[in-house]
Scaffold this active site. Structure first.
Site, PDB file in Angstrom:
ATOM      1  N   GLU A  40       0.838  -1.198   0.000  1.00  0.00           N
ATOM      2  CA  GLU A  40       0.000   0.000   0.000  1.00  0.00           C
ATOM      3  C   GLU A  40       0.876   1.253   0.000  1.00  0.00           C
ATOM      4  O   GLU A  40       1.888   1.321   0.699  1.00  0.00           O
ATOM      5  CB  GLU A  40      -0.878  -0.041   1.249  1.00  0.00           C
ATOM      6  CG  GLU A  40      -1.820   1.128   1.420  1.00  0.00           C
ATOM      7  CD  GLU A  40      -2.562   1.042   2.749  1.00  0.00           C
ATOM      8  OE1 GLU A  40      -3.720   1.478   2.798  1.00  0.00           O
ATOM      9  OE2 GLU A  40      -1.982   0.530   3.735  1.00  0.00           O
ATOM     10  N   LYS A 110      -9.648   3.299  -1.573  1.00  0.00           N
ATOM     11  CA  LYS A 110      -9.845   2.638  -0.280  1.00  0.00           C
ATOM     12  C   LYS A 110     -11.089   3.170   0.423  1.00  0.00           C
ATOM     13  O   LYS A 110     -11.253   4.373   0.610  1.00  0.00           O
ATOM     14  CB  LYS A 110      -8.611   2.865   0.592  1.00  0.00           C
ATOM     15  CG  LYS A 110      -8.617   2.132   1.921  1.00  0.00           C
ATOM     16  CD  LYS A 110      -7.296   2.387   2.646  1.00  0.00           C
ATOM     17  CE  LYS A 110      -7.220   1.651   3.969  1.00  0.00           C
ATOM     18  NZ  LYS A 110      -5.928   1.938   4.653  1.00  0.00           N
ATOM     19  N   CYS A 145      -5.468  -2.850   2.858  1.00  0.00           N
ATOM     20  CA  CYS A 145      -5.118  -2.826   4.272  1.00  0.00           C
ATOM     21  C   CYS A 145      -6.338  -2.941   5.193  1.00  0.00           C
ATOM     22  O   CYS A 145      -6.908  -4.023   5.327  1.00  0.00           O
ATOM     23  CB  CYS A 145      -4.303  -1.570   4.570  1.00  0.00           C
ATOM     24  SG  CYS A 145      -3.292  -1.686   6.065  1.00  0.00           S
TER      25      CYS A 145
END
Length: 261
Positions: A40, A110, A145
């Site tokens: 990431e 995200k 994540c």
């Protein structure tokens, strides 16, 4: 399908250094690899303050994506990860990418921003479901994540709509045990492979180790082989995955469901 996960050590807020580091790492990937997963925010690491973010964030046609397209074409494998992105209108995103050798790029912003940092205050949360990406006969989804903590976000419905979940991450070693549990759980509950590429090195948030990345099969078993350079590899087996799904169809007894954004 041969997958490689690279636990890249990321230099804080230095895209130039990280582009060079990533290019060198990709040159060491085994030539028969199909997909490589980078961590990431591989060009900057997590940048917490708005002034730095404003300086570092790039558009989709910036240097980072241009480099990814060159690398994918040159090496002949797809590359996944995320970078610090902007829409040019004052919004900043932790933006995932899946870049194919032919030049096609799929993006994902995200959704679940980490609330114990400033990510949820400085960055803008995505509003779209993780994309479904078809590549070399396999179906992929990409999350980032903290997204992996939310099972509904990765639900494999309609049944078996994807085969492999890619998880670029910056997850400190102090919580690595929980990370591995979550990765294995997502694999088991969805009857999929899960590929996590966590960064290595250290920053103000903690330390990161090569062993914090991993590749899991649909039984939740870590199947990666780790090379001397720390890269993780695995061969994904279509026949084994299909047999596992037929033996235990995970959602056969569940009700219909929906997600509202």
């Amino acid at each position: 399908m041969k997958i490689c996960s690279i636990p890249l050590d990321i230099v804080y807020a230095s895209p130039e250094d990280n582009i060079v580091s990533a290019a060198h790492a990709l040159s060491e990937v085994e030539s028969d690899t199909d997909v490589v997963v980078l961590p990431e925010l591989f060009t900057t690491a997590f940048v917490p303050d708005i002034k730095s973010v404003e300086t570092l964030a790039e558009r989709n046609d910036g240097k980072t994506v241009a480099a990814l397209k060159r690398w994918a074409q040159f090496f002949g494998f797809a590359i996944a990860g995320s970078f610090l992105a902007t829409d040019g209108a004052g919004h900043y995103y932790n933006r995932g990418f899946f870049v194919e050798p032919a030049g096609d790029v799929t993006f994902y912003d995200k959704r679940h921003l980490f609330p114990l940092s400033t990510e949820d205050k400085v960055y803008t949360a995505g509003r779209e479901l993780p994309p479904r990406i078809r590549y070399r006969g396999w179906e992929f989804r990409l999350v980032l994540c903290f997204d992996v903590r939310f099972p509904v976000w990765t639900r494999n419905r309609p049944e078996n709509m994807y085969d492999v979940l890619l998880v670029p991450a910056n997850w400190p070693h102090s919580r690595a045990g929980q990370f591995k549990i979550l990765l294995a759980a997502r694999a088991v509950e969805n009857q999929i492979y899960v590929v996590a590429a966590n960064r290595s090195g250290s920053d103000k948030y903690g330390e990161y180790q090569y062993s914090d990345s991993g590749i899991y099969d649909n039984l939740g078993t870590a199947i990666q082989e780790t090379r001397r350079n720390g890269f993780h590899y695995a061969l994904l087996d279509r026949k084994s995955l299909t047999e596992g799904r037929n033996r235990f169809p995970a959602y056969v007894a569940t009700d219909d469901w929906s997600i509202s954004l």
